[in-house]
Each structure stands twice: as C-alpha cells, then as structure tokens.
Scaffold this active site. Structure first.
Site, PDB file in Angstrom:
ATOM      1  N   SER A 136      40.454  29.723  41.387  1.00  0.00           N
ATOM      2  CA  SER A 136      39.617  30.579  42.232  1.00  0.00           C
ATOM      3  C   SER A 136      38.256  29.975  42.486  1.00  0.00           C
ATOM      4  O   SER A 136      37.593  30.309  43.469  1.00  0.00           O
ATOM      5  CB  SER A 136      39.366  31.922  41.523  1.00  0.00           C
ATOM      6  OG  SER A 136      40.540  32.608  41.284  1.00  0.00           O
ATOM      7  N   HIS A 157      45.116  27.787  47.325  1.00  0.00           N
ATOM      8  CA  HIS A 157      44.551  29.038  46.800  1.00  0.00           C
ATOM      9  C   HIS A 157      45.209  30.242  47.465  1.00  0.00           C
ATOM     10  O   HIS A 157      44.953  30.539  48.633  1.00  0.00           O
ATOM     11  CB  HIS A 157      43.024  29.056  47.012  1.00  0.00           C
ATOM     12  CG  HIS A 157      42.339  30.210  46.368  1.00  0.00           C
ATOM     13  ND1 HIS A 157      41.268  30.864  46.928  1.00  0.00           N
ATOM     14  CD2 HIS A 157      42.586  30.850  45.190  1.00  0.00           C
ATOM     15  CE1 HIS A 157      40.880  31.848  46.124  1.00  0.00           C
ATOM     16  NE2 HIS A 157      41.668  31.860  45.071  1.00  0.00           N
TER      17      HIS A 157
HETATM   18  C1  LIG Z   1      39.883  36.178  43.066  1.00  0.00           C
HETATM   19  C2  LIG Z   1      40.941  35.372  43.750  1.00  0.00           C
HETATM   20  O1  LIG Z   1      40.683  33.996  43.596  1.00  0.00           O
HETATM   21  C3  LIG Z   1      41.152  35.652  45.212  1.00  0.00           C
HETATM   22  C4  LIG Z   1      41.795  36.993  45.488  1.00  0.00           C
HETATM   23  O2  LIG Z   1      42.988  37.158  45.362  1.00  0.00           O
HETATM   24  S1  LIG Z   1      40.754  38.192  45.944  1.00  0.00           S
HETATM   25  C5  LIG Z   1      41.809  39.593  46.182  1.00  0.00           C
HETATM   26  C6  LIG Z   1      42.424  39.598  47.538  1.00  0.00           C
HETATM   27  N1  LIG Z   1      43.229  40.788  47.690  1.00  0.00           N
HETATM   28  C7  LIG Z   1      42.767  41.873  48.286  1.00  0.00           C
HETATM   29  O3  LIG Z   1      41.675  41.910  48.821  1.00  0.00           O
HETATM   30  C8  LIG Z   1      43.716  43.037  48.230  1.00  0.00           C
HETATM   31  C9  LIG Z   1      43.101  44.257  48.839  1.00  0.00           C
HETATM   32  N2  LIG Z   1      44.099  45.336  48.818  1.00  0.00           N
HETATM   33  C10 LIG Z   1      45.082  45.421  49.732  1.00  0.00           C
HETATM   34  O4  LIG Z   1      45.216  44.614  50.649  1.00  0.00           O
HETATM   35  C11 LIG Z   1      46.016  46.597  49.587  1.00  0.00           C
HETATM   36  O5  LIG Z   1      45.365  47.602  48.848  1.00  0.00           O
HETATM   37  C12 LIG Z   1      47.355  46.211  48.878  1.00  0.00           C
HETATM   38  C13 LIG Z   1      48.160  45.283  49.786  1.00  0.00           C
HETATM   39  C14 LIG Z   1      47.162  45.575  47.538  1.00  0.00           C
HETATM   40  C15 LIG Z   1      48.156  47.486  48.629  1.00  0.00           C
HETATM   41  O6  LIG Z   1      48.222  48.192  49.816  1.00  0.00           O
HETATM   42  P1  LIG Z   1      48.345  49.796  49.837  1.00  0.00           P
HETATM   43  O7  LIG Z   1      48.538  50.195  51.255  1.00  0.00           O
HETATM   44  O8  LIG Z   1      47.240  50.387  49.060  1.00  0.00           O
HETATM   45  O9  LIG Z   1      49.575  50.079  48.950  1.00  0.00           O
HETATM   46  P2  LIG Z   1      51.080  50.164  49.317  1.00  0.00           P
HETATM   47  O10 LIG Z   1      51.306  51.168  50.404  1.00  0.00           O
HETATM   48  O11 LIG Z   1      51.740  50.371  48.018  1.00  0.00           O
HETATM   49  O12 LIG Z   1      51.409  48.703  49.870  1.00  0.00           O
HETATM   50  C16 LIG Z   1      51.207  48.296  51.212  1.00  0.00           C
HETATM   51  C17 LIG Z   1      52.266  47.313  51.558  1.00  0.00           C
HETATM   52  O13 LIG Z   1      52.180  46.176  50.698  1.00  0.00           O
HETATM   53  C18 LIG Z   1      53.403  45.984  49.985  1.00  0.00           C
HETATM   54  N3  LIG Z   1      53.058  45.480  48.660  1.00  0.00           N
HETATM   55  C19 LIG Z   1      51.980  45.791  47.931  1.00  0.00           C
HETATM   56  N4  LIG Z   1      51.989  45.123  46.781  1.00  0.00           N
HETATM   57  C20 LIG Z   1      53.095  44.356  46.798  1.00  0.00           C
HETATM   58  C21 LIG Z   1      53.659  43.435  45.893  1.00  0.00           C
HETATM   59  N5  LIG Z   1      53.083  43.137  44.722  1.00  0.00           N
HETATM   60  N6  LIG Z   1      54.828  42.842  46.222  1.00  0.00           N
HETATM   61  C22 LIG Z   1      55.428  43.108  47.397  1.00  0.00           C
HETATM   62  N7  LIG Z   1      54.934  43.964  48.309  1.00  0.00           N
HETATM   63  C23 LIG Z   1      53.788  44.578  48.000  1.00  0.00           C
HETATM   64  C24 LIG Z   1      54.046  47.350  49.989  1.00  0.00           C
HETATM   65  O14 LIG Z   1      55.447  47.280  49.837  1.00  0.00           O
HETATM   66  C25 LIG Z   1      53.641  47.877  51.355  1.00  0.00           C
HETATM   67  O15 LIG Z   1      54.427  47.335  52.388  1.00  0.00           O
HETATM   68  P3  LIG Z   1      54.655  48.093  53.791  1.00  0.00           P
HETATM   69  O16 LIG Z   1      53.302  48.487  54.314  1.00  0.00           O
HETATM   70  O17 LIG Z   1      55.339  47.085  54.650  1.00  0.00           O
HETATM   71  O18 LIG Z   1      55.491  49.281  53.430  1.00  0.00           O
HETATM   72  N1  LIG Z   2      43.852  37.257  39.765  1.00  0.00           N
HETATM   73  C1  LIG Z   2      43.587  36.928  41.019  1.00  0.00           C
HETATM   74  O1  LIG Z   2      43.338  37.792  41.868  1.00  0.00           O
HETATM   75  C2  LIG Z   2      43.578  35.485  41.428  1.00  0.00           C
HETATM   76  C3  LIG Z   2      43.670  35.164  42.786  1.00  0.00           C
HETATM   77  C4  LIG Z   2      43.691  33.808  43.174  1.00  0.00           C
HETATM   78  C5  LIG Z   2      43.614  32.814  42.217  1.00  0.00           C
HETATM   79  N2  LIG Z   2      43.540  33.160  40.900  1.00  0.00           N
HETATM   80  C6  LIG Z   2      43.522  32.064  39.927  1.00  0.00           C
HETATM   81  O2  LIG Z   2      44.874  31.860  39.502  1.00  0.00           O
HETATM   82  C7  LIG Z   2      44.892  31.439  38.131  1.00  0.00           C
HETATM   83  C8  LIG Z   2      45.719  32.421  37.304  1.00  0.00           C
HETATM   84  O3  LIG Z   2      45.166  33.703  37.424  1.00  0.00           O
HETATM   85  P1  LIG Z   2      46.020  35.005  37.073  1.00  0.00           P
HETATM   86  O4  LIG Z   2      45.248  36.156  37.607  1.00  0.00           O
HETATM   87  O5  LIG Z   2      47.444  34.798  37.454  1.00  0.00           O
HETATM   88  O6  LIG Z   2      45.903  34.998  35.480  1.00  0.00           O
HETATM   89  P2  LIG Z   2      46.857  35.701  34.401  1.00  0.00           P
HETATM   90  O7  LIG Z   2      46.042  35.865  33.186  1.00  0.00           O
HETATM   91  O8  LIG Z   2      47.528  36.902  34.998  1.00  0.00           O
HETATM   92  O9  LIG Z   2      48.010  34.618  34.164  1.00  0.00           O
HETATM   93  C9  LIG Z   2      47.782  33.353  33.589  1.00  0.00           C
HETATM   94  C10 LIG Z   2      49.101  32.919  32.947  1.00  0.00           C
HETATM   95  O10 LIG Z   2      48.976  31.559  32.562  1.00  0.00           O
HETATM   96  C11 LIG Z   2      49.595  31.403  31.286  1.00  0.00           C
HETATM   97  N3  LIG Z   2      49.030  30.188  30.677  1.00  0.00           N
HETATM   98  C12 LIG Z   2      47.804  30.035  30.146  1.00  0.00           C
HETATM   99  N4  LIG Z   2      47.657  28.755  29.710  1.00  0.00           N
HETATM  100  C13 LIG Z   2      48.833  28.120  29.984  1.00  0.00           C
HETATM  101  C14 LIG Z   2      49.331  26.788  29.781  1.00  0.00           C
HETATM  102  N5  LIG Z   2      48.561  25.847  29.215  1.00  0.00           N
HETATM  103  N6  LIG Z   2      50.594  26.497  30.198  1.00  0.00           N
HETATM  104  C15 LIG Z   2      51.365  27.439  30.775  1.00  0.00           C
HETATM  105  N7  LIG Z   2      50.962  28.698  30.996  1.00  0.00           N
HETATM  106  C16 LIG Z   2      49.711  29.037  30.610  1.00  0.00           C
HETATM  107  C17 LIG Z   2      49.272  32.693  30.560  1.00  0.00           C
HETATM  108  O11 LIG Z   2      50.150  32.904  29.474  1.00  0.00           O
HETATM  109  C18 LIG Z   2      49.425  33.708  31.686  1.00  0.00           C
HETATM  110  O12 LIG Z   2      50.763  34.203  31.780  1.00  0.00           O
HETATM  111  C19 LIG Z   2      43.424  31.328  37.703  1.00  0.00           C
HETATM  112  O13 LIG Z   2      42.995  30.016  37.939  1.00  0.00           O
HETATM  113  C20 LIG Z   2      42.737  32.309  38.661  1.00  0.00           C
HETATM  114  O14 LIG Z   2      41.377  32.008  38.839  1.00  0.00           O
HETATM  115  C21 LIG Z   2      43.530  34.466  40.475  1.00  0.00           C
END
Ligand SMILES: C[C@H](O)CC(=O)SCCNC(=O)CCNC(=O)[C@H](O)C(C)(C)COP(=O)(O)OP(=O)(O)OC[C@H]1O[C@@H](n2cnc3c(N)ncnc32)[C@H](O)[C@@H]1OP(=O)(O)O
Ligand SMILES: NC(=O)c1ccc[n+]([C@@H]2O[C@H](COP(=O)([O-])OP(=O)(O)OC[C@H]3O[C@@H](n4cnc5c(N)ncnc54)[C@H](O)[C@@H]3O)[C@@H](O)[C@H]2O)c1
Length: 305
Positions: A136, A157
């Site tokens: 991330s 990513h």
């Molecule tokens: C930090 C990292 O590095 C980077 C990141 O990842 S930052 C995070 C980025 N993610 C976001 O911003 C997510 C923001 N949230 C969302 O987009 C929405 O709330 C969400 C998609 C998670 C859920 O949506 P929501 O409408 O509240 O719930 P829900 O109705 O259950 O799901 C919407 C749709 O997604 C699908 N869905 C949700 N989660 C799912 C999953 N894990 N697997 C498969 N499908 C999924 C549902 O089946 C549904 O599909 P449909 O509209 O075609 O019927």
């Molecule tokens: N959580 C998010 O929304 C998100 C979104 C994008 C990217 N990421 C990045 O993805 C990576 C994983 O995040 P996450 O949220 O899936 O974390 P998580 O804690 O859900 O999962 C991490 C997994 O890695 C396993 N693990 C740890 N060390 C290991 C090793 N040496 N060999 C094999 N497996 C090992 C752990 O047992 C665990 O199951 C991080 O770098 C995170 O920054 C996270």
C-alpha cells in the site's frame, strides 16, 4: 530473461500465478485470478491461515455465484467448484515460486519482511518469473532491491474488496522493463480490472489522497468537532462516498493504516515528519488493543454482534 521476450509473449507467458499472503487482499487476488482461468497457488504461513484464506474466497464466490446463477443452485456449485479447481495452497513459498510465471506478494506491510521473502524467492523462481508487490505504501524499488531482477519487478496495487473494486495501480520503478510493465498491464486487463500507472512515489495515486483524508477525519473527531457516526454519514451523503472514513479504515484494517502512516512519518520519501501523515494516538490505542477493524470483529465500530 524478461528483456528477451516481446510484449505479447511476456503476457501470454503468464499461466501459473503464486500469491504469497492469503489474508484480506491475497485471498481476493487468488480468487479473481482463478476466476479468470489462471492456475493459482495461495501461500501463507500455516494451514490455519490458508483455511482463513479459503473461507474468504468461499464466501465471496458464493456472492458472485448467486449473482451469476440466481435460482440455479447446481450451476452456482459448478461455478464455485470450477474456480477452486484452479486454486492450490501451500505453506512453502519457494516451492510455489519455482513453478510460477508471476508471483504477487500480499503479506504484512513491513519492508524488512517483504525483502526477506523476495530475496528467498529470487533464488527459487525461474529467470522469467515476474515479481510484483501489492504494498500500500512501501517503495517498490526498496522491496525489489532485495532481488537481482529489478527489471522483472513492479507494483500491482489492488483495492479492497478485490473482487468488487475495478482499479489496479501498476507501479514501475526506474528498473522495471517495458515487457514487464506490458505483462502486468495485460494480466490486469485479463482479470477485467482497469489499470492506471504511477511512478514509484509514496501511496501511488489513491493512498496518497485517501490516507491523509482518513487521518484528518480522526483528528476532526479527536478535536471534538463531530462524532465518527456523523462524519461517516456526512461523507456518504454529502460527498457520495460508499463508506465514511471510519467505516473504510475498519474495512482496510487499522493495523494496515498504522503501518502505512508510521512508515511515511518515519521516513517516507518527501513525507518524513509531515503533519499530514502524523500517526494517530487513537489508531495506535485501537491497534494495541487488537481492535483492527472488521477482520478482528472490532475497530472504530463493533462487528461482533
Ligand atoms: C489501503 C489500500 O492500500 C487501498 C485500499 O484498498 S483503500 C479501500 C478501497 N475500497 C473502498 O473504498 C471500498 C468502499 N466501499 C465500497 O465500495 C462498498 O461499500 C462495497 C463494495 C465494499 C460494498 O458495497 P455495498 O453496496 O455497501 O454492499 P453490498 O450491497 O453488500 O455489495 C455491493 C456489491 O458488491 C458485491 N461485493 C461486495 N463485497 C464483495 C466481495 N468481497 N466479493 C464479491 N462481491 C462483493 C456485492 O455482491 C454487490 O454486488 P451487486 O451490486 O452486483 O449486487
Ligand atoms: N487491507 C487493504 O485494504 C489493502 C489494500 C491494498 C493493499 N494492501 C496491502 O496488501 C498487503 C496485505 O494486506 P492485507 O490487508 O491482506 O493483510 P492481512 O493481515 O489480511 O493478510 C496478510 C497475510 O499474510 C500472511 N503472511 C504474513 N507474513 C507472511 C510470509 N512471510 N509468508 C506468507 N504469508 C505471510 C499472514 O499470515 C496473513 O494471512 C499489505 O502490504 C497491505 O498494505 C492492503
């Protein structure tokens, strides 16, 4: 060697994918790759962790299957079985990498841990294998420096939840070759995702904007200016976000938010000591108490009921 194969053959060469880390993100990546016809090995540290990964995939696939085959339970089961036929599991990352064309790492957000893993994989994987990290916030170049295949290394990513989020950021370092970049782009498209490319800069595009926003939401509540419930409602109804910042932090995982923030504040290029990414005492306290968000049943909100 990657430099020796053309753009299209580099992409076509990816058949076997190894995903190291079967948590929130890794399991999602395994699922979408297997759904797209790749043979995927999911690697984690223990059989228990692999079980957790399989459960994440099962429940997500059940949603997808229901959508695809609304009233046909046999077709739903056939769909799920077909995807699982493409998934193997292992606790031995080196053995899995030995037969992989692409290794995607999604383990804990810690530079030394990622470097140690990739150094070991570098000796185990064939020369043509491309390495990618789902980090991330860590510089891809720093992770790649543990290997001798900087030209075959990039950032891939994904976003949480992987099956639902359409974006993948592809990060190229100064060493990533054109054919590696092309192969990662084609792989992303084969998963029906939309790629954007970004230089190897802290947070790439999305997190560079999203993380300061989430931290400012915490500071706003810490200052007593509004409740977290009202901030979440405000951003959903006033800015059209699907989740408010507190719901989103719980969704991402507060440990991950903390790893990102600490890393940048302590040394992220251009962000060291910046107020914008100053670690939050509220988040530190929650993480200390193992309140990591949805994945642990409690974070800013309680998910145990
Ligand atoms: C930090 C990292 O590095 C980077 C990141 O990842 S930052 C995070 C980025 N993610 C976001 O911003 C997510 C923001 N949230 C969302 O987009 C929405 O709330 C969400 C998609 C998670 C859920 O949506 P929501 O409408 O509240 O719930 P829900 O109705 O259950 O799901 C919407 C749709 O997604 C699908 N869905 C949700 N989660 C799912 C999953 N894990 N697997 C498969 N499908 C999924 C549902 O089946 C549904 O599909 P449909 O509209 O075609 O019927
Ligand atoms: N959580 C998010 O929304 C998100 C979104 C994008 C990217 N990421 C990045 O993805 C990576 C994983 O995040 P996450 O949220 O899936 O974390 P998580 O804690 O859900 O999962 C991490 C997994 O890695 C396993 N693990 C740890 N060390 C290991 C090793 N040496 N060999 C094999 N497996 C090992 C752990 O047992 C665990 O199951 C991080 O770098 C995170 O920054 C996270």
């Amino acid at each position: 060697m990657a430099a020796a194969f053309s753009t299209s053959s580099a992409a076509a060469a990816i058949k076997n994918v190894t995903v190291v880390g079967g948590g929130l993100m890794g399991a999602g990546i395994v699922q979408v790759a297997a759904q797209s016809g790749y043979k995927v090995t999911m690697v984690d540290v223990s059989p228990d962790s692999l079980d957790k990964g399989r459960k994440i995939i099962s429940s997500s696939l059940a949603r997808v299957a229901k959508k695809k085959h609304a009233d046909d339970q046999a077709a739903q089961k056939a769909f799920v079985d077909k995807v699982f036929d493409n998934i193997a599991t292992s606790t031995d990352a080196a053995a899995a990498a030995a037969s992989a064309d692409l290794v995607i790492e999604a383990i804990v957000e810690n530079l030394a841990t990622k470097q140690k893993l990739f150094a070991a994989l570098d000796t185990a994987a064939p020369a043509h294998t491309i390495f990618a990290s789902n980090t991330s916030s860590l510089p891809i170049g720093d992770i790649a420096s543990a290997t001798k295949r900087g030209d075959r290394f990039g950032g891939l990513h994904f976003f949480n939840p992987v099956p639902q989020m359409k974006l993948v950021e592809i990060i190229r370092t100064k060493d990533t070759s054109d054919s590696t970049f092309a192969a990662l782009t084609d792989f992303t498209k084969a998963l029906s995702k939309s790629p954007v490319s970004c230089k190897d800069t802290p947070g790439f595009i999305v997190n560079r904007l999203l993380v300061p926003y989430m931290l400012e939401a915490v500071r706003l509540v810490e200052r007593g200016e509004a409740t977290k419930e009202d901030v979440d409602l405000a951003m959903k109804l006033g800015a059209g976000y699907p989740m408010g910042p507190f719901e989103l932090m719980d969704y991402v995982g507060l440990d991950t938010v903390k790893f990102i923030t600490d890393g940048w504040y302590e040394g992220g290029v251009g962000l060291k000591g910046e107020k914008l990414v100053e670690p939050s005492e509220t988040i530190n306290e929650l993480v200390k108490n193992k309140a990591l968000g949805r994945k642990s049943g409690k974070g800013f909100y309680d998910y145990s009921k």
